[in-house]
Design a protein around this motif. Structure first.
Motif, PDB file in Angstrom:
ATOM      1  N   GLU A 111       0.848  -1.217   0.000  1.00 25.87           N
ATOM      2  CA  GLU A 111       0.000   0.000   0.000  1.00 25.87           C
ATOM      3  C   GLU A 111       0.870   1.249   0.000  1.00 25.87           C
ATOM      4  N   ARG A 112       1.944   1.192   0.824  1.00 24.86           N
ATOM      5  CA  ARG A 112       2.865   2.332   0.892  1.00 24.86           C
ATOM      6  C   ARG A 112       3.469   2.594  -0.487  1.00 24.86           C
TER       7      ARG A 112
ATOM      8  N   ARG B 204       0.933   4.080  -2.775  1.00 22.58           N
ATOM      9  CA  ARG B 204       0.649   5.473  -2.365  1.00 22.58           C
ATOM     10  C   ARG B 204       1.757   6.390  -2.858  1.00 22.58           C
TER      11      ARG B 204
ATOM     12  N   GLU C  17       1.357   9.660  -5.020  1.00 22.43           N
ATOM     13  CA  GLU C  17       1.772  10.953  -4.442  1.00 22.43           C
ATOM     14  C   GLU C  17       2.787  11.674  -5.330  1.00 22.43           C
TER      15      GLU C  17
END
Ligand SMILES: Cc1cc2nc3c(=O)[nH]c(=O)nc-3n(C[C@H](O)[C@H](O)[C@H](O)COP(=O)(O)OP(=O)(O)OC[C@H]3O[C@@H](n4cnc5c(N)ncnc54)[C@H](O)[C@@H]3O)c2cc1C
Length: 322
Positions: free
Chosen positions: A80-81, A84, A88
């Motif tokens: 998920e990081r 993301r 971003e």
């Protein structure tokens, strides 16, 4: 032909970190090619559900030096990081795009993607990892037992049986602890004791050994595998021991994709490791290696750090005077 400043091959931790560092350094346009249908294929494919992604892996502790860093977390949280971060930093990641060839041309490097020359880049970072090709033993695997011998960690635990795990690193340890839920598990490792293993893994392993769920065959080396009459795997050890297992899992790590690197002209040293300088630049000016293929023993944080060093080098060596 599309023109970019930087082409990155592979969207694993190293490739994504290179994309982020490049964004921060205002190097653009940047494109990241990923052959799988998702980012971080090694983590997706080889880490079982819920696996801990350790910030200190195989005893290699490195302080973060760039923007990318993480604390120990689950596989799912880690993925998920990474997703993301891709969003971003608005990284241009192109999935299902395998880079087959990289050729020096007058205006930079031309990348062939899925068989077609597609992009010309001033700089190339190759971040393809080592786990596309798991390390295999020197002896042959008899064809009769091929479906009982595995070179990747299991995602599902067999419902029973006697299992041999071969290897002595964190992956071998995690695989053994996972399989011992349902199976009688043995670990064969060449050294007399485990080496550089994560302390949490070691503690869990010791508990399972005490409970009798895992048996250690330390200082053992396999000579050959044979097919037993009942179809199971007969394992002959150099020390004279012969034992039969339902399944064998090799956890020996990965190997550098030498074929690809040599094909594009990267030079190798006498030990058959790709030659890079302290900034991970190869003999091809402007072509860098990042992550697992750039270092003798890789970890995710090390992959992040190689990205920082490379982008800083591109800026300082090639872009600062312009
Ligand atoms: C079972 C297991 C458990 C591990 N546990 C940990 C841990 O807990 N902590 C830790 O720090 N490390 C761990 N590691 C090591 C860690 O996975 C690696 O150090 C890390 O993934 C290296 O990142 P990378 O980007 O260099 O390579 P990779 O993660 O291997 O990424 C390479 C990417 O390049 C893509 N690719 C390959 N060839 C091409 C091509 N020709 N064109 C386009 N794309 C391509 C691949 O599909 C892949 O997505 C573990 C490894 C394994 C196998």
């Amino acid at each position: 032909m599309e023109r970019v400043k930087l082409a990155i091959v592979g969207a694993g931790p190293a490739g994504i970190a290179c994309g982020i560092e490049a964004k921060i350094a205002q190097i653009e346009p940047v494109v990241i090619f990923e052959k799988a249908s998702h980012i971080c294929d090694t983590v997706v494919r080889l880490f079982r559900p819920g696996k801990r992604v350790d910030a200190v892996y195989q005893g290699i502790e490195v302080a973060p030096i760039g923007v990318c860093r993480f604390e120990t977390e689950s596989k799912e949280a880690f993925l998920e990081r990474m997703q993301r971060w891709v969003e971003e930093y608005s990284l241009d990641v192109r999935l299902n795009c395998e880079v087959n060839y990289i050729k020096k041309v007058e205006t930079g490097y031309e990348l062939t993607v899925n068989g077609t020359p597609q992009v010309c880049a001033d700089f190339v970072i190759i971040a393809i990892g080592i786990f596309g090709k798991p390390k295999k033993p020197d002896y042959p695997i008899p064809k009769e037992v091929k479906d009982r011998v595995f070179f990747e960690p299991p995602h599902i635990c067999p419902v029973g049986g006697k299992v041999l795990v071969v290897g002595g690193g964190d992956t071998a340890c995690e695989v053994a602890c996972f399989l011992c839920k349902n199976c009688e598990v043995y670990i064969s490792y060449r050294r007399p004791q485990f080496f550089r293993i994560n302390p949490i893994n070691l503690k869990i392993l010791e508990e399972k050994v005490t409970e009798g769920k895992i048996k250690l065959l330390l200082a053992t080396d396999i000579e050959k595998l044979e097919a037993n009459e009942d179809g199971r795997v007969k394992v002959c050890f150099k020390e004279g021991r012969v034992d039969t297992f339902d399944y064998v899992y090799y956890c020996l790590g990965g190997s550098t994709p030498k074929g690809f690197l040599k094909y594009i002209g990267v030079e190798f040293d006498a030990e058959d490791r790709p030659i890079v300088d302290e900034y991970y630049e190869t003999n091809l000016p402007g072509v860098f290696l990042a992550g697992d293929i750039a270092v003798p023993k890789g970890t995710i944080q090390l992959a992040f750090n190689t990205a920082h060093i490379i982008i800083k080098r591109i800026q300082e060596k090639y872009l600062s005077q312009r």
